[in-house]
Design a protein around this motif. Structure first.
Motif, PDB file in Angstrom:
ATOM      1  N   LEU A 133       0.849  -1.188   0.000  1.00 33.20           N
ATOM      2  CA  LEU A 133       0.000   0.000   0.000  1.00 33.20           C
ATOM      3  C   LEU A 133       0.884   1.236   0.000  1.00 33.20           C
ATOM      4  O   LEU A 133       1.911   1.288   0.698  1.00 33.20           O
ATOM      5  CB  LEU A 133      -0.919   0.028   1.228  1.00 33.20           C
ATOM      6  N   ARG A 134       0.480   2.242  -0.771  1.00 36.30           N
ATOM      7  CA  ARG A 134       1.273   3.483  -0.838  1.00 36.30           C
ATOM      8  C   ARG A 134       0.335   4.667  -1.009  1.00 36.30           C
ATOM      9  O   ARG A 134      -0.551   4.657  -1.856  1.00 36.30           O
ATOM     10  CB  ARG A 134       2.260   3.404  -2.006  1.00 36.30           C
ATOM     11  N   TRP A 135       0.555   5.684  -0.176  1.00 30.34           N
ATOM     12  CA  TRP A 135      -0.187   6.936  -0.354  1.00 30.34           C
ATOM     13  C   TRP A 135       0.453   7.750  -1.479  1.00 30.34           C
ATOM     14  O   TRP A 135       1.660   7.962  -1.496  1.00 30.34           O
ATOM     15  CB  TRP A 135      -0.178   7.780   0.923  1.00 30.34           C
ATOM     16  N   GLN A 136      -0.381   8.205  -2.385  1.00 26.27           N
ATOM     17  CA  GLN A 136       0.065   9.103  -3.448  1.00 26.27           C
ATOM     18  C   GLN A 136      -0.577  10.462  -3.189  1.00 26.27           C
ATOM     19  O   GLN A 136      -1.801  10.598  -3.192  1.00 26.27           O
ATOM     20  CB  GLN A 136      -0.377   8.550  -4.806  1.00 26.27           C
ATOM     21  N   VAL A 137       0.262  11.472  -2.947  1.00 25.75           N
ATOM     22  CA  VAL A 137      -0.260  12.793  -2.599  1.00 25.75           C
ATOM     23  C   VAL A 137       0.374  13.850  -3.496  1.00 25.75           C
ATOM     24  O   VAL A 137       1.489  13.665  -4.000  1.00 25.75           O
ATOM     25  CB  VAL A 137       0.018  13.147  -1.114  1.00 25.75           C
ATOM     26  N   PRO A 138      -0.315  14.948  -3.730  1.00 23.73           N
ATOM     27  CA  PRO A 138       0.266  16.015  -4.558  1.00 23.73           C
ATOM     28  C   PRO A 138       1.547  16.542  -3.926  1.00 23.73           C
ATOM     29  O   PRO A 138       1.616  16.774  -2.720  1.00 23.73           O
ATOM     30  CB  PRO A 138      -0.841  17.082  -4.586  1.00 23.73           C
ATOM     31  N   GLY A 139       2.567  16.703  -4.753  1.00 24.36           N
ATOM     32  CA  GLY A 139       3.850  17.181  -4.250  1.00 24.36           C
ATOM     33  C   GLY A 139       4.734  16.107  -3.677  1.00 24.36           C
ATOM     34  O   GLY A 139       5.899  16.361  -3.352  1.00 24.36           O
TER      35      GLY A 139
ATOM     36  N   PRO B 276       1.984  10.157   6.377  1.00 24.68           N
ATOM     37  CA  PRO B 276       1.935   8.904   7.140  1.00 24.68           C
ATOM     38  C   PRO B 276       0.577   8.665   7.793  1.00 24.68           C
ATOM     39  O   PRO B 276       0.475   8.476   9.020  1.00 24.68           O
ATOM     40  CB  PRO B 276       3.029   9.114   8.182  1.00 24.68           C
ATOM     41  N   LEU B 277      -0.480   8.644   7.009  1.00 20.79           N
ATOM     42  CA  LEU B 277      -1.820   8.494   7.558  1.00 20.79           C
ATOM     43  C   LEU B 277      -2.158   7.010   7.700  1.00 20.79           C
ATOM     44  O   LEU B 277      -2.234   6.288   6.708  1.00 20.79           O
ATOM     45  CB  LEU B 277      -2.839   9.171   6.633  1.00 20.79           C
ATOM     46  N   PRO B 278      -2.373   6.546   8.922  1.00 17.27           N
ATOM     47  CA  PRO B 278      -2.741   5.134   9.109  1.00 17.27           C
ATOM     48  C   PRO B 278      -4.061   4.818   8.416  1.00 17.27           C
ATOM     49  O   PRO B 278      -4.938   5.671   8.294  1.00 17.27           O
ATOM     50  CB  PRO B 278      -2.875   5.002  10.632  1.00 17.27           C
ATOM     51  N   ILE B 279      -4.203   3.579   7.981  1.00 18.56           N
ATOM     52  CA  ILE B 279      -5.416   3.175   7.281  1.00 18.56           C
ATOM     53  C   ILE B 279      -5.797   1.761   7.696  1.00 18.56           C
ATOM     54  O   ILE B 279      -4.935   0.908   7.907  1.00 18.56           O
ATOM     55  CB  ILE B 279      -5.229   3.266   5.746  1.00 18.56           C
TER      56      ILE B 279
ATOM     57  N   LEU C  88      -5.247  -2.259  11.624  1.00 19.38           N
ATOM     58  CA  LEU C  88      -4.803  -0.892  11.347  1.00 19.38           C
ATOM     59  C   LEU C  88      -3.367  -0.927  10.853  1.00 19.38           C
ATOM     60  O   LEU C  88      -2.473  -1.429  11.537  1.00 19.38           O
ATOM     61  CB  LEU C  88      -4.906  -0.022  12.607  1.00 19.38           C
ATOM     62  N   VAL C  89      -3.147  -0.361   9.677  1.00 18.89           N
ATOM     63  CA  VAL C  89      -1.821  -0.347   9.063  1.00 18.89           C
ATOM     64  C   VAL C  89      -1.197   1.028   9.317  1.00 18.89           C
ATOM     65  O   VAL C  89      -1.756   2.055   8.915  1.00 18.89           O
ATOM     66  CB  VAL C  89      -1.918  -0.619   7.554  1.00 18.89           C
ATOM     67  N   PRO C  90      -0.028   1.098   9.978  1.00 23.98           N
ATOM     68  CA  PRO C  90       0.538   2.393  10.393  1.00 23.98           C
ATOM     69  C   PRO C  90       0.886   3.337   9.247  1.00 23.98           C
ATOM     70  O   PRO C  90       0.709   4.540   9.364  1.00 23.98           O
ATOM     71  CB  PRO C  90       1.791   1.982  11.179  1.00 23.98           C
TER      72      PRO C  90
ATOM     73  N   ALA D  59      -7.007 -14.163  -0.202  1.00 28.46           N
ATOM     74  CA  ALA D  59      -7.788 -13.395   0.773  1.00 28.46           C
ATOM     75  C   ALA D  59      -8.611 -12.301   0.093  1.00 28.46           C
ATOM     76  O   ALA D  59      -8.190 -11.713  -0.912  1.00 28.46           O
ATOM     77  CB  ALA D  59      -6.859 -12.783   1.805  1.00 28.46           C
ATOM     78  N   HIS D  60      -9.768 -12.045   0.670  1.00 28.67           N
ATOM     79  CA  HIS D  60     -10.605 -10.912   0.225  1.00 28.67           C
ATOM     80  C   HIS D  60     -10.195  -9.693   1.046  1.00 28.67           C
ATOM     81  O   HIS D  60     -10.328  -9.681   2.276  1.00 28.67           O
ATOM     82  CB  HIS D  60     -12.079 -11.231   0.437  1.00 28.67           C
ATOM     83  N   VAL D  61      -9.697  -8.671   0.375  1.00 28.55           N
ATOM     84  CA  VAL D  61      -9.132  -7.506   1.053  1.00 28.55           C
ATOM     85  C   VAL D  61      -9.973  -6.272   0.748  1.00 28.55           C
ATOM     86  O   VAL D  61     -10.288  -5.993  -0.422  1.00 28.55           O
ATOM     87  CB  VAL D  61      -7.671  -7.265   0.614  1.00 28.55           C
ATOM     88  N   LEU D  62     -10.341  -5.534   1.793  1.00 25.17           N
ATOM     89  CA  LEU D  62     -11.022  -4.256   1.650  1.00 25.17           C
ATOM     90  C   LEU D  62     -10.154  -3.172   2.271  1.00 25.17           C
ATOM     91  O   LEU D  62      -9.643  -3.344   3.391  1.00 25.17           O
ATOM     92  CB  LEU D  62     -12.394  -4.271   2.347  1.00 25.17           C
ATOM     93  N   ILE D  63      -9.984  -2.089   1.546  1.00 22.53           N
ATOM     94  CA  ILE D  63      -9.212  -0.960   2.041  1.00 22.53           C
ATOM     95  C   ILE D  63     -10.172   0.063   2.661  1.00 22.53           C
ATOM     96  O   ILE D  63     -11.162   0.446   2.033  1.00 22.53           O
ATOM     97  CB  ILE D  63      -8.407  -0.295   0.902  1.00 22.53           C
ATOM     98  N   ASP D  64      -9.886   0.468   3.889  1.00 24.07           N
ATOM     99  CA  ASP D  64     -10.713   1.455   4.591  1.00 24.07           C
ATOM    100  C   ASP D  64     -12.191   1.053   4.535  1.00 24.07           C
ATOM    101  O   ASP D  64     -13.046   1.785   4.021  1.00 24.07           O
ATOM    102  CB  ASP D  64     -10.522   2.841   3.956  1.00 24.07           C
ATOM    103  N   PRO D  65     -12.531  -0.109   5.089  1.00 21.74           N
ATOM    104  CA  PRO D  65     -13.888  -0.658   4.903  1.00 21.74           C
ATOM    105  C   PRO D  65     -14.991   0.188   5.525  1.00 21.74           C
ATOM    106  O   PRO D  65     -16.149   0.109   5.087  1.00 21.74           O
ATOM    107  CB  PRO D  65     -13.801  -2.030   5.579  1.00 21.74           C
ATOM    108  N   HIS D  66     -14.687   0.997   6.527  1.00 21.24           N
ATOM    109  CA  HIS D  66     -15.699   1.837   7.167  1.00 21.24           C
ATOM    110  C   HIS D  66     -15.641   3.292   6.704  1.00 21.24           C
ATOM    111  O   HIS D  66     -16.273   4.155   7.315  1.00 21.24           O
ATOM    112  CB  HIS D  66     -15.550   1.772   8.686  1.00 21.24           C
TER     113      HIS D  66
END
Length: 573
Positions: free
Chosen positions: A505-511, A516-519, A529-531, A545-552
């Motif tokens: 998993l990788r956060w892609q942000v402008p700039g 480091p936002l946990p998800i 919870l992934v740090p 495995a069936h994987v859901l990102i940020d299920p809530h």
């Protein structure tokens, strides 16, 4: 000003509006206003930027038949720099007939107002720290709103039986549509005395506490009010043959709060239904945020011939008693939120008005959560999410006018300060936890974490201060969070890669800055919870495995589905 002295001043102002003028009917948008009058906030001339309004005494008489007003405004001003003249905002459609400074009348040659900013040349410069009392007598035809409250001005309407029903609104174009003022957020007066005179049979509910009603020999009445620290655009005219519902709320903080709803005759049932929402809504706000800031004045709404607007202690209500599937009156609840977010804490720059609107918007799903639980909250947040457009950052970091913020066509974030602001707060709350989030909120609103009636004052704030409060309460630096969510338009995106039993998993942000936002992820029904401490994470996850990102849906992030839906909706317009 005593009642007797006020009555004399009012007679002078009234004489400026001859009876023969009571014959015109203005169309919407008349009389036209200048570009200067349309500006509220933004960069101010140096002479005006240092001015502060200690007290405003404002007397206005309303002439419904001629759609005119006559006023006497006394402004007690101070300055943080020496100025040779005073710059006071006032629409030129309200011409001035007399000005005095500290009791001495000025010659007409000592003031001018060609474009809507009244320039008053002083006999001698006003020194830094000094005070001047400026009395301005004016009268005229105020601008008629085209589509209130989105376009500001007066609304001259009539009830079903033909009686005048009048209201003003001025958030966008500013207070200078109605009275001489400092038309920027920090131009609010420390205290205000209002005196509104209306024809026989009409009432004039207004901001603050009712001091008394004077009855004149011809049937007119003058309604006298006193209010502390209202925003410049919060002062409003409300005139109509109102009926009154009143009551009292015993606060959990021990004080009693006066409650009022001024409504039109014949609307008793609908008005009572909204009035019944006052107490439970106050329970919610006082429990989650803190004491109602104006408990020594009142909590009130007044029925208006336009949808609504926050006006301190007398919010405009024109929602026609509409029912909502959310189970409460959305307009009443939103405008009431502004008593905390906008009136108690005020953004010193329009650029930071997401603090007002984002928080007021977020209070609605939080109230849904309070009333019904998670399902209602999630449904309301999902509705907001579909409206986030991400065309411009919520905060620019510049001094801006109201229109540069509220209107997307002027390069502003527009509706995003509401719905994206609410989602930023939702994400922050899910990141730092409820205890920290609501302590941050109380410190923002009251300047302290332990508010009680009498131990706080109205205050100004900013985005930078809010960020500092978050950092102080959490003990961590969250600037990276706000730099992406507030100062960038593009949403962060989670990039997911699966290679056998490895999930990256990788956060892609402008700039490409730190994020480091946990998800949370859900793997075969189990949530972890992934740090994401460096913006990335590599996990061992079975390939089957069936994987859901940020299920809530706890975090605001880019969504292909929502982007596709918005593009489809735009094509169908």
């Amino acid at each position: 000003m005593t009642v007797t002295r006020f009555a004399a001043a009012l007679l002078v102002a009234s004489a400026l509006v001859p009876a023969a003028a009571d014959a015109q009917t203005l169309r919407r948008g008349e009389p036209p206003i200048t570009e200067q009058t349309q500006i509220s906030g933004g960069e101010r001339p140096a002479e005006q930027a240092g001015l502060r309004l200690k007290h405003l005494d404002l007397a206005i008489e309303v002439f419904p038949e001629g759609q005119r007003i006559a006023g006497v405004a006394t402004l007690t001003l101070t300055t943080d720099r020496t100025v040779p003249r005073l710059l006071i905002d006032l629409d030129k459609n309200l011409p001035v007939s007399a000005i005095s400074v500290d009791g001495r009348a000025l010659a007409a040659s000592q003031w001018s107002n060609p474009e809507g900013q009244l320039a008053i040349t002083l006999r001698r410069p006003l020194r830094a720290g000094a005070t001047a009392k400026v009395k301005i007598t004016y009268a005229g035809t105020p601008h008629v709103a085209v589509r209130a409250p989105w376009d500001d001005g007066m609304v001259w309407a009539h009830t079903q039986d033909g009686k005048p029903w009048i209201a003003s609104t001025s958030e966008g174009y500013g207070c200078d549509l109605l009275y001489p003022c400092l038309d920027f957020p920090e131009g609010e007066a420390n205290a205000v005395d209002l005196h509104f005179t209306v024809p026989a049979g009409l009432k004039a509910p207004a901001n603050g506490t009712l001091v008394g009603v004077d009855e004149h020999s011809d049937g007119r009445t003058t309604w006298n009010w006193h209010a502390k620290s209202p925003n410049p655009y919060s002062l409003m005219l409300n005139v109509g043959p109102y009926k009154e519902i009143s009551g009292s709320y015993h606060s959990q903080y021990g004080n009693d709060i006066a409650l009022y709803f001024w409504h039109l005759p014949g609307h008793e049932a609908g008005a009572q239904g909204v009035f019944d929402e006052f107490a439970p809504t106050l329970d919610f706000f006082e429990t989650l945020i803190g004491p109602y800031p104006w408990g020594d004045e009142k909590l009130a709404i007044v029925e208006t011939p336009y949808l609504g607007m926050e006006h301190q202690t007398i919010n405009a209500y024109g929602n026609s008693f509409a029912k909502s599937y959310n189970g409460f009156d959305d307009l009443f609840q939103h405008e009431l939120a502004h008593e905390w977010f906008g009136n108690q804490v005020t953004a010193a720059n329009w650029d930071d008005y997401w603090i007002h609107e984002g928080y007021a918007q977020y209070m609605q799903p939080l109230y849904g959560l309070w009333r019904e639980g998670d399902a209602r909250y999630e449904v309301m947040m999902d509705e907001f999410r579909r409206g986030i457009m991400n065309q411009h950052p919520i905060v620019s970091g510049q001094v801006r006018t109201e229109e540069q913020v509220y209107e997307a066509e002027n390069g502003g974030p527009g509706n995003d300060i509401y719905v994206k602001g609410a989602w930023v707060l939702h994400t922050l709350r899910n990141t730092i936890g409820d205890d920290a989030f609501f302590e941050v909120t109380r410190r923002l609103v009251y300047g302290r974490a332990d508010p009680r009636p009498g131990n706080f004052e109205p205050r100004f704030s900013s985005t930078r201060e809010y960020m500092d409060i978050v950092n102080d309460v959490t003990g961590k630096n969250y600037d990276w969070f706000f730099n992406v969510y507030l100062y960038q338009a593009v949403l962060p995106k989670i990039v997911e890669e699966r290679n056998g039993d490895t999930l990256t998993l990788r956060w892609q942000v402008p700039g490409d800055g730190p994020f480091p936002l946990p998800i949370e992820i859900q793997v075969d029904g189990e949530i972890r919870l992934v740090p994401m401490s460096d913006g990335t994470a590599t996990l061992n996850v079975p390939a089957s495995a069936h994987v859901l990102i940020d299920p809530h849906a706890r975090l605001l992030r880019q969504s292909d589905q929502i982007d596709a839906y918005q593009a489809y909706a735009m094509r169908r317009r």
